[in-house]
Design a protein around this motif. Structure first.
Motif, mmCIF file in Angstrom:
data_model
loop_
_atom_site.group_PDB
_atom_site.id
_atom_site.type_symbol
_atom_site.label_atom_id
_atom_site.label_comp_id
_atom_site.label_asym_id
_atom_site.label_seq_id
_atom_site.Cartn_x
_atom_site.Cartn_y
_atom_site.Cartn_z
ATOM 1 N N GLU A 18 0.832 -1.206 0.000
ATOM 2 C CA GLU A 18 0.000 0.000 0.000
ATOM 3 C C GLU A 18 0.869 1.259 0.000
ATOM 4 N N GLN A 19 1.905 1.299 0.819
ATOM 5 C CA GLN A 19 2.786 2.470 0.898
ATOM 6 C C GLN A 19 3.481 2.721 -0.440
ATOM 7 N N HIS A 20 4.027 1.684 -1.043
ATOM 8 C CA HIS A 20 4.743 1.839 -2.305
ATOM 9 C C HIS A 20 3.797 2.215 -3.447
ATOM 10 N N LEU A 21 2.591 1.660 -3.439
ATOM 11 C CA LEU A 21 1.623 2.013 -4.477
ATOM 12 C C LEU A 21 1.204 3.478 -4.359
ATOM 13 N N LYS A 22 0.984 3.944 -3.139
ATOM 14 C CA LYS A 22 0.594 5.347 -2.934
ATOM 15 C C LYS A 22 1.685 6.296 -3.403
ATOM 16 N N ARG A 23 2.954 5.917 -3.225
ATOM 17 C CA ARG A 23 4.069 6.747 -3.713
ATOM 18 C C ARG A 23 4.048 6.873 -5.230
ATOM 19 N N GLN A 24 3.458 5.881 -5.903
ATOM 20 C CA GLN A 24 3.377 5.891 -7.363
ATOM 21 C C GLN A 24 2.111 6.587 -7.860
ATOM 22 N N GLY A 25 1.299 7.083 -6.940
ATOM 23 C CA GLY A 25 0.083 7.793 -7.312
ATOM 24 C C GLY A 25 -1.129 6.892 -7.496
ATOM 25 N N VAL A 26 -1.078 5.705 -6.920
ATOM 26 C CA VAL A 26 -2.191 4.759 -7.016
ATOM 27 C C VAL A 26 -3.057 4.905 -5.770
ATOM 28 N N ASP A 27 -4.384 5.000 -5.957
ATOM 29 C CA ASP A 27 -5.299 5.005 -4.816
ATOM 30 C C ASP A 27 -5.408 3.577 -4.302
ATOM 31 N N ASN A 53 -3.646 -10.583 2.899
ATOM 32 C CA ASN A 53 -2.903 -10.714 1.637
ATOM 33 C C ASN A 53 -3.537 -9.997 0.447
ATOM 34 N N TYR A 54 -4.567 -9.174 0.657
ATOM 35 C CA TYR A 54 -5.213 -8.497 -0.466
ATOM 36 C C TYR A 54 -5.272 -6.991 -0.250
ATOM 37 N N VAL A 55 -5.082 -6.240 -1.342
ATOM 38 C CA VAL A 55 -5.185 -4.779 -1.338
ATOM 39 C C VAL A 55 -5.969 -4.381 -2.579
ATOM 40 N N PHE A 56 -6.909 -3.448 -2.421
ATOM 41 C CA PHE A 56 -7.646 -2.905 -3.560
ATOM 42 C C PHE A 56 -6.863 -1.709 -4.096
ATOM 43 N N ALA A 57 -6.776 -1.603 -5.420
ATOM 44 C CA ALA A 57 -6.030 -0.500 -6.037
ATOM 45 C C ALA A 57 -6.841 0.108 -7.172
ATOM 46 N N SER A 58 -6.821 1.434 -7.248
ATOM 47 C CA SER A 58 -7.515 2.153 -8.304
ATOM 48 C C SER A 58 -6.509 3.042 -9.027
ATOM 49 N N PHE A 59 -6.436 2.878 -10.350
ATOM 50 C CA PHE A 59 -5.495 3.665 -11.153
ATOM 51 C C PHE A 59 -5.961 3.694 -12.600
ATOM 52 N N ASP A 60 -5.376 4.610 -13.362
ATOM 53 C CA ASP A 60 -5.675 4.730 -14.782
ATOM 54 C C ASP A 60 -4.667 3.874 -15.553
ATOM 55 N N PRO A 61 -5.116 2.764 -16.169
ATOM 56 C CA PRO A 61 -4.193 1.872 -16.882
ATOM 57 C C PRO A 61 -3.472 2.541 -18.055
ATOM 58 N N GLU A 62 -3.969 3.685 -18.509
ATOM 59 C CA GLU A 62 -3.297 4.394 -19.597
ATOM 60 C C GLU A 62 -2.113 5.220 -19.084
ATOM 61 N N LYS A 63 -2.104 5.522 -17.794
ATOM 62 C CA LYS A 63 -1.016 6.310 -17.210
ATOM 63 C C LYS A 63 -0.020 5.437 -16.446
ATOM 64 N N ILE A 64 -0.523 4.434 -15.750
ATOM 65 C CA ILE A 64 0.325 3.522 -14.978
ATOM 66 C C ILE A 64 0.069 2.110 -15.521
ATOM 67 N N SER A 65 1.124 1.434 -15.902
ATOM 68 C CA SER A 65 0.946 0.105 -16.515
ATOM 69 C C SER A 65 0.692 -0.975 -15.463
ATOM 70 N N PHE A 66 0.063 -2.046 -15.904
ATOM 71 C CA PHE A 66 -0.191 -3.191 -15.030
ATOM 72 C C PHE A 66 1.141 -3.795 -14.562
ATOM 73 N N THR A 67 2.143 -3.764 -15.427
ATOM 74 C CA THR A 67 3.461 -4.304 -15.079
ATOM 75 C C THR A 67 4.091 -3.507 -13.944
ATOM 76 N N THR A 68 3.933 -2.196 -13.961
ATOM 77 C CA THR A 68 4.467 -1.345 -12.894
ATOM 78 C C THR A 68 3.822 -1.714 -11.561
#
Length: 165
Positions: A18-27, A53-68
């Motif tokens: 969660e911390q690392h995802l938030k640093r990348q701009g992911v809700d 073991n689960y986290v919900f994430a919201s992001f724009d796939p056109e700006k942040i890739s699934f691989t990232t």
């Protein structure tokens, strides 16, 4: 509004993810619930993950890739349907947020069933089966002893699919 996805994380690394995802701009949404436990002989209230073991994430796939997202520390992969990551309905996220730490949720996590209670499973693959409640584990699942084919078999299921007989 960006779509929500469900991420599977390494054991006990949901907070790191969660911390690392938030640093990348992911809700992110990592639901936790207050649970009373006895530690060193004293009753204390601690926060536990609602879905370990689960986290919900919201992001724009056109700006942040699934691989990232998948390469983020603590994340193993997306929960998928086939090859595509499964989208989580927005209504589910809002409902979880509204009851996450309410009195209703605390009640749901308390021991509603006592060991030895006769219960009936009301949904799922064992719907209609009668069982004896054994114990609740830390993942809001119930271990049941079900009489199947003349022997007792332990099955893990969610508390919400049970009712007292």
């Amino acid at each position: 509004m960006n779509p929500w996805y469900l991420l599977y994380c390494k054991r006990s690394e949901q907070q790191r993810a969660e911390q690392h995802l938030k640093r990348q701009g992911v809700d992110c949404y990592y639901p936790q619930v207050s649970v009373e436990k006895i530690r060193r002989g004293k009753r204390s209230s601690i926060l536990e993950p609602l879905f370990p073991n689960y986290v919900f994430a919201s992001f724009d796939p056109e700006k942040i890739s699934f691989t990232t997202i998948r390469s983020t520390r603590g994340v193993v992969d997306f929960v998928r349907t086939g090859a595509l990551p499964t989208r989580v309905p927005f209504e589910l996220i809002t409902n979880l947020m509204s009851v996450e730490d309410s009195d209703e949720q605390r009640l749901a996590l308390s021991d509603l069933f006592k060991p030895g209670d006769d219960i009936e499973i009301i949904t799922g693959q064992f719907e209609g089966a009668e069982a004896i409640y054994k114990e609740s584990d830390g993942e809001l699942r119930s271990i049941l002893l079900i009489n199947l084919i003349s022997r007792q078999v332990e099955v893990s299921t969610e508390n919400k699919v049970l009712r007292k007989k």
